[in-house]
Design a protein around this motif. Structure first.
Motif, PDB file in Angstrom:
ATOM      1  N   GLY A  29      -8.660  15.689  20.526  1.00  0.00           N
ATOM      2  CA  GLY A  29      -7.796  16.419  19.600  1.00  0.00           C
ATOM      3  C   GLY A  29      -6.811  17.363  20.260  1.00  0.00           C
ATOM      4  O   GLY A  29      -6.018  18.001  19.583  1.00  0.00           O
ATOM      5  N   VAL A  30      -6.854  17.458  21.581  1.00  0.00           N
ATOM      6  CA  VAL A  30      -5.938  18.343  22.306  1.00  0.00           C
ATOM      7  C   VAL A  30      -4.975  17.476  23.109  1.00  0.00           C
ATOM      8  O   VAL A  30      -5.406  16.594  23.850  1.00  0.00           O
ATOM      9  CB  VAL A  30      -6.715  19.282  23.259  1.00  0.00           C
ATOM     10  CG1 VAL A  30      -5.763  20.105  24.104  1.00  0.00           C
ATOM     11  CG2 VAL A  30      -7.655  20.168  22.471  1.00  0.00           C
ATOM     12  N   PRO A  31      -3.664  17.695  22.962  1.00  0.00           N
ATOM     13  CA  PRO A  31      -2.701  16.918  23.761  1.00  0.00           C
ATOM     14  C   PRO A  31      -2.945  17.145  25.253  1.00  0.00           C
ATOM     15  O   PRO A  31      -3.197  18.274  25.686  1.00  0.00           O
ATOM     16  CB  PRO A  31      -1.341  17.496  23.347  1.00  0.00           C
ATOM     17  CG  PRO A  31      -1.571  18.186  22.056  1.00  0.00           C
ATOM     18  CD  PRO A  31      -3.002  18.640  22.062  1.00  0.00           C
ATOM     19  N   PHE A  32      -2.874  16.084  26.016  1.00  0.00           N
ATOM     20  CA  PHE A  32      -3.160  16.189  27.448  1.00  0.00           C
ATOM     21  C   PHE A  32      -2.223  17.166  28.144  1.00  0.00           C
ATOM     22  O   PHE A  32      -2.579  17.762  29.154  1.00  0.00           O
ATOM     23  CB  PHE A  32      -3.112  14.815  28.118  1.00  0.00           C
ATOM     24  CG  PHE A  32      -3.753  14.826  29.473  1.00  0.00           C
ATOM     25  CD1 PHE A  32      -5.135  14.924  29.610  1.00  0.00           C
ATOM     26  CD2 PHE A  32      -2.988  14.771  30.621  1.00  0.00           C
ATOM     27  CE1 PHE A  32      -5.736  14.965  30.859  1.00  0.00           C
ATOM     28  CE2 PHE A  32      -3.578  14.800  31.878  1.00  0.00           C
ATOM     29  CZ  PHE A  32      -4.955  14.900  31.989  1.00  0.00           C
ATOM     30  N   ALA A  33      -1.030  17.377  27.593  1.00  0.00           N
ATOM     31  CA  ALA A  33      -0.082  18.322  28.200  1.00  0.00           C
ATOM     32  C   ALA A  33      -0.674  19.724  28.295  1.00  0.00           C
ATOM     33  O   ALA A  33      -0.299  20.504  29.170  1.00  0.00           O
ATOM     34  CB  ALA A  33       1.209  18.358  27.400  1.00  0.00           C
ATOM     35  N   GLY A  98     -11.672  26.541  24.082  1.00  0.00           N
ATOM     36  CA  GLY A  98     -10.967  27.521  23.255  1.00  0.00           C
ATOM     37  C   GLY A  98      -9.675  26.945  22.687  1.00  0.00           C
ATOM     38  O   GLY A  98      -9.353  27.163  21.516  1.00  0.00           O
ATOM     39  N   VAL A  99      -8.948  26.198  23.491  1.00  0.00           N
ATOM     40  CA  VAL A  99      -7.715  25.546  23.035  1.00  0.00           C
ATOM     41  C   VAL A  99      -8.050  24.539  21.936  1.00  0.00           C
ATOM     42  O   VAL A  99      -7.354  24.455  20.923  1.00  0.00           O
ATOM     43  CB  VAL A  99      -6.981  24.863  24.212  1.00  0.00           C
ATOM     44  CG1 VAL A  99      -5.848  23.985  23.730  1.00  0.00           C
ATOM     45  CG2 VAL A  99      -6.477  25.908  25.203  1.00  0.00           C
ATOM     46  N   TYR A 103      -6.591  24.281  18.047  1.00  0.00           N
ATOM     47  CA  TYR A 103      -6.010  23.059  17.467  1.00  0.00           C
ATOM     48  C   TYR A 103      -6.772  22.648  16.210  1.00  0.00           C
ATOM     49  O   TYR A 103      -6.169  22.245  15.216  1.00  0.00           O
ATOM     50  CB  TYR A 103      -6.000  21.921  18.494  1.00  0.00           C
ATOM     51  CG  TYR A 103      -4.743  21.879  19.313  1.00  0.00           C
ATOM     52  CD1 TYR A 103      -3.646  21.124  18.924  1.00  0.00           C
ATOM     53  CD2 TYR A 103      -4.637  22.617  20.491  1.00  0.00           C
ATOM     54  CE1 TYR A 103      -2.482  21.099  19.669  1.00  0.00           C
ATOM     55  CE2 TYR A 103      -3.478  22.604  21.246  1.00  0.00           C
ATOM     56  CZ  TYR A 103      -2.397  21.840  20.826  1.00  0.00           C
ATOM     57  OH  TYR A 103      -1.239  21.827  21.568  1.00  0.00           O
ATOM     58  N   ALA A 104      -8.093  22.754  16.224  1.00  0.00           N
ATOM     59  CA  ALA A 104      -8.902  22.383  15.059  1.00  0.00           C
ATOM     60  C   ALA A 104      -8.606  23.322  13.886  1.00  0.00           C
ATOM     61  O   ALA A 104      -8.458  22.864  12.742  1.00  0.00           O
ATOM     62  CB  ALA A 104     -10.387  22.411  15.414  1.00  0.00           C
ATOM     63  N   GLU A 105      -8.523  24.624  14.137  1.00  0.00           N
ATOM     64  CA  GLU A 105      -8.198  25.578  13.075  1.00  0.00           C
ATOM     65  C   GLU A 105      -6.831  25.295  12.491  1.00  0.00           C
ATOM     66  O   GLU A 105      -6.644  25.337  11.269  1.00  0.00           O
ATOM     67  CB  GLU A 105      -8.239  27.016  13.615  1.00  0.00           C
ATOM     68  CG  GLU A 105      -9.627  27.525  13.880  1.00  0.00           C
ATOM     69  CD  GLU A 105      -9.613  28.891  14.558  1.00  0.00           C
ATOM     70  OE1 GLU A 105      -8.547  29.549  14.613  1.00  0.00           O
ATOM     71  OE2 GLU A 105     -10.681  29.297  15.052  1.00  0.00           O
ATOM     72  N   HIS A 106      -5.871  25.006  13.352  1.00  0.00           N
ATOM     73  CA  HIS A 106      -4.516  24.692  12.889  1.00  0.00           C
ATOM     74  C   HIS A 106      -4.519  23.442  12.023  1.00  0.00           C
ATOM     75  O   HIS A 106      -3.854  23.393  10.982  1.00  0.00           O
ATOM     76  CB  HIS A 106      -3.580  24.521  14.080  1.00  0.00           C
ATOM     77  CG  HIS A 106      -2.172  24.210  13.684  1.00  0.00           C
ATOM     78  ND1 HIS A 106      -1.347  25.122  13.091  1.00  0.00           N
ATOM     79  CD2 HIS A 106      -1.458  23.053  13.772  1.00  0.00           C
ATOM     80  CE1 HIS A 106      -0.171  24.558  12.835  1.00  0.00           C
ATOM     81  NE2 HIS A 106      -0.224  23.308  13.258  1.00  0.00           N
ATOM     82  N   ALA A 107      -5.267  22.427  12.443  1.00  0.00           N
ATOM     83  CA  ALA A 107      -5.356  21.182  11.671  1.00  0.00           C
ATOM     84  C   ALA A 107      -5.973  21.437  10.299  1.00  0.00           C
ATOM     85  O   ALA A 107      -5.531  20.880   9.292  1.00  0.00           O
ATOM     86  CB  ALA A 107      -6.150  20.132  12.429  1.00  0.00           C
ATOM     87  N   LEU A 108      -7.005  22.307  10.236  1.00  0.00           N
ATOM     88  CA  LEU A 108      -7.642  22.631   8.951  1.00  0.00           C
ATOM     89  C   LEU A 108      -6.656  23.360   8.037  1.00  0.00           C
ATOM     90  O   LEU A 108      -6.571  23.057   6.844  1.00  0.00           O
ATOM     91  CB  LEU A 108      -8.887  23.490   9.174  1.00  0.00           C
ATOM     92  CG  LEU A 108     -10.115  22.775   9.669  1.00  0.00           C
ATOM     93  CD1 LEU A 108     -11.219  23.783   9.984  1.00  0.00           C
ATOM     94  CD2 LEU A 108     -10.608  21.761   8.642  1.00  0.00           C
ATOM     95  N   LYS A 109      -5.949  24.330   8.572  1.00  0.00           N
ATOM     96  CA  LYS A 109      -4.972  25.081   7.770  1.00  0.00           C
ATOM     97  C   LYS A 109      -3.855  24.173   7.276  1.00  0.00           C
ATOM     98  O   LYS A 109      -3.422  24.277   6.139  1.00  0.00           O
ATOM     99  CB  LYS A 109      -4.391  26.242   8.587  1.00  0.00           C
ATOM    100  CG  LYS A 109      -5.372  27.367   8.785  1.00  0.00           C
ATOM    101  CD  LYS A 109      -4.758  28.464   9.624  1.00  0.00           C
ATOM    102  CE  LYS A 109      -5.782  29.560   9.897  1.00  0.00           C
ATOM    103  NZ  LYS A 109      -5.266  30.573  10.805  1.00  0.00           N
ATOM    104  N   LYS A 110      -3.391  23.317   8.141  1.00  0.00           N
ATOM    105  CA  LYS A 110      -2.319  22.407   7.783  1.00  0.00           C
ATOM    106  C   LYS A 110      -2.781  21.432   6.717  1.00  0.00           C
ATOM    107  O   LYS A 110      -2.091  21.159   5.756  1.00  0.00           O
ATOM    108  CB  LYS A 110      -1.826  21.644   9.028  1.00  0.00           C
ATOM    109  CG  LYS A 110      -0.628  20.792   8.782  1.00  0.00           C
ATOM    110  CD  LYS A 110      -0.142  20.172  10.078  1.00  0.00           C
ATOM    111  CE  LYS A 110       1.051  19.292   9.813  1.00  0.00           C
ATOM    112  NZ  LYS A 110       1.507  18.619  11.010  1.00  0.00           N
ATOM    113  N   GLY A 111      -4.007  20.926   6.870  1.00  0.00           N
ATOM    114  CA  GLY A 111      -4.578  20.005   5.884  1.00  0.00           C
ATOM    115  C   GLY A 111      -4.816  20.685   4.556  1.00  0.00           C
ATOM    116  O   GLY A 111      -4.605  20.101   3.493  1.00  0.00           O
TER     117      GLY A 111
END
Length: 115
Positions: A29-33, A98-99, A103-111
């Motif tokens: 779930g985290v971009p490799f960048a 932590g990153v 990302y997971a929190e952001h995905a939940l908020k966005k969803g």
């Protein structure tokens, strides 16, 4: 910029290059960048002292050795460039977890806002 003592070389810390991040831990779930980013990237107020033979140290460590940057040559201004080395940094997996949480929190908020 750091005040240099005799013999010291100005240094800058940069994100990992391919040689440093290839094969480094990256959670789902985290971009490799994101693996490239080091916690001290951009820090330019540091200096390094060459070894007696004139070569610069291969590694620079911070946080009690938990964060490692690897020497990668000099930039156009003559500064020593040290790149974040996630595979050599014991703190890397904790930082990436932590990153992943962010990302997971952001995905939940966005969803949740799309309902």
């Amino acid at each position: 910029m750091a005040t240099l003592l005799r013999g010291e070389v100005a240094a800058i810390l940069q994100p990992a290059g391919t040689a440093q991040y290839q094969g480094a831990y990256c959670p789902p779930g985290v971009p490799f960048a994101e693996v490239r980013r080091g916690p001290l990237d951009g820090k330019a107020d540091i200096a390094v002292r060459p070894d007696p033979d004139g070569t610069l140290p291969r590694h620079m460590t911070f946080g009690g050795g938990r964060i490692v940057y690897e020497y990668d040559g000099r930039d156009g201004r003559g500064r020593a460039v040290y790149r974040y080395a996630p595979r050599l940094s014991p703190a890397h997996q904790d930082v990436m977890r932590g990153v992943a949480e962010v990302y997971a929190e952001h995905a939940l908020k966005k969803g949740g806002s799309q309902r």
